[in-house]
Scaffold this motif. Structure first.
Motif, PDB file in Angstrom:
ATOM      1  N   ARG A 174       0.831  -1.216   0.000  1.00  0.00           N
ATOM      2  CA  ARG A 174       0.000   0.000   0.000  1.00  0.00           C
ATOM      3  C   ARG A 174       0.862   1.262   0.000  1.00  0.00           C
ATOM      4  N   ASN A 188       1.097  -4.405  -6.541  1.00  0.00           N
ATOM      5  CA  ASN A 188       0.077  -5.311  -6.015  1.00  0.00           C
ATOM      6  C   ASN A 188       0.704  -6.584  -5.457  1.00  0.00           C
ATOM      7  N   GLN A 246      -3.408  -3.460  -4.182  1.00  0.00           N
ATOM      8  CA  GLN A 246      -4.332  -4.528  -3.790  1.00  0.00           C
ATOM      9  C   GLN A 246      -3.634  -5.833  -3.433  1.00  0.00           C
TER      10      GLN A 246
END
Ligand code: 0WD
Length: 259
Positions: A174, A188, A246
């Protein structure tokens, strides 16, 4: 739009043998047309090098270099070569982890400070280091992928300190996605179901974990290296251009189950 990675340069870390998840990823990136750079963990007798070189030869890697993520000079050398030979990087795959075997069985509270440090240094901090070194080389629309596991968010027997390393890794995804997003780089993680590999065989009771998933996951099976590779190829491609920061589950649906 078809999945097409032709012309893209991809650095893949973490291939140890033909069971490695990174091997599944490298094969799918190659099939989609990407040019590969491969790094391997060097050992004194050069056995790893020979094995990984032979395994990956059919994929014609443009770069084949040693990289122990505990050796900053070696890491820097990889990116210097990458800069002089490729000039840019489109796909970065971080697919490595390590914890002391003794810390992957029994009581979590027995984890030693040394075991804690090395698990987080090798499995988590290495991801940040790779991104820092790659930052000036990332092409617009570059994609960064790392591998995580459900033990980051649930207490999975024996996963112990690696669960903390993966929780920190997911947080790194993140923060790095937020940092690199303005230069259009996507970051990701793929959360894979349990697969038998060299690394996973160090986790106590891995076969029981696999059998449990086979009994309980919605798809009634665990996943393959190829399925993880397919997801990595998708994430690396313009088909995933809107996805960043994600954790994607490739686990036969196991993570949604309750009882
Ligand atoms: O069930 C599984 N196998 C899952 C694995 C489920 C979900 C996630 N993962 C993750 C792992 O945690 C890891 O991040 O996938 C990644 C790849 O793991 P793998 O494919 O299961 O394991 P393996 O084939 O053993 O590759 C990991 C490799 C090392 O192999 P060994 O077994 O020798 O540790 O990571 C590399 C090494 O090649 N590695 C390093 N590379 C550079 N520097 C280092 C290091 N210091 N230490 C380990």
């Amino acid at each position: 739009m078809l999945l097409d990675l032709s012309g893209k340069k991809a650095l893949v870390t973490g291939i140890a043998n033909n069971r490695s998840i990174a091997w599944g990823i490298a094969q799918q990136l190659h099939l989609a047309g990407a040019e590969l750079g491969i790094t391997y963990l060097p050992d004194e007798k050069g056995r790893f090098e020979a094995k990984v070189r032979e395994l990956t030869a059919p994929l014609n890697p443009g770069l084949f270099l040693p990289m122990d993520v505990q050796n900053p000079d070696q890491m820097q050398a990889v990116f210097q070569r990458l800069e002089s030979q490729w000039g840019q990087l489109d796909i970065l795959v971080h697919c490595l982890a390590f914890a002391n075997k003794a810390d992957l069985v029994g009581d979590f509270s027995d984890t030693t400070a040394q075991g804690f440090r090395s698990a987080l240094e090798i499995s988590t901090y290495s991801f940040t280091s790779l991104c820092r070194l790659a930052k000036p080389l990332f092409s617009p629309e570059a994609s960064v992928i790392t591998l995580t596991y459900l033990g980051a968010e649930r207490a999975v027997p024996n996963y112990n300190v690696m669960g903390l390393a993966k929780a920190a890794l997911e947080a790194s995804v993140r923060y790095l996605a937020a940092e690199l997003g303005p230069q259009q780089v996507r970051v990701n993680a793929i959360s894979a179901g349990p697969i038998r590999t060299l690394a996973s065989s160090a986790v106590g009771g891995i076969l029981d974990m696999i059998h449990h998933v086979e009994a309980k996951a919605p798809l009634r099976r665990t996943v393959t290296q190829q399925e993880v590779g397919n997801t990595a190829a998708f994430l690396a491609s313009p088909l995933a251009s809107g996805i960043s920061g994600q954790v994607l589950y490739v686990d036969g649906g196991y993570c949604i189950t309750g009882l």
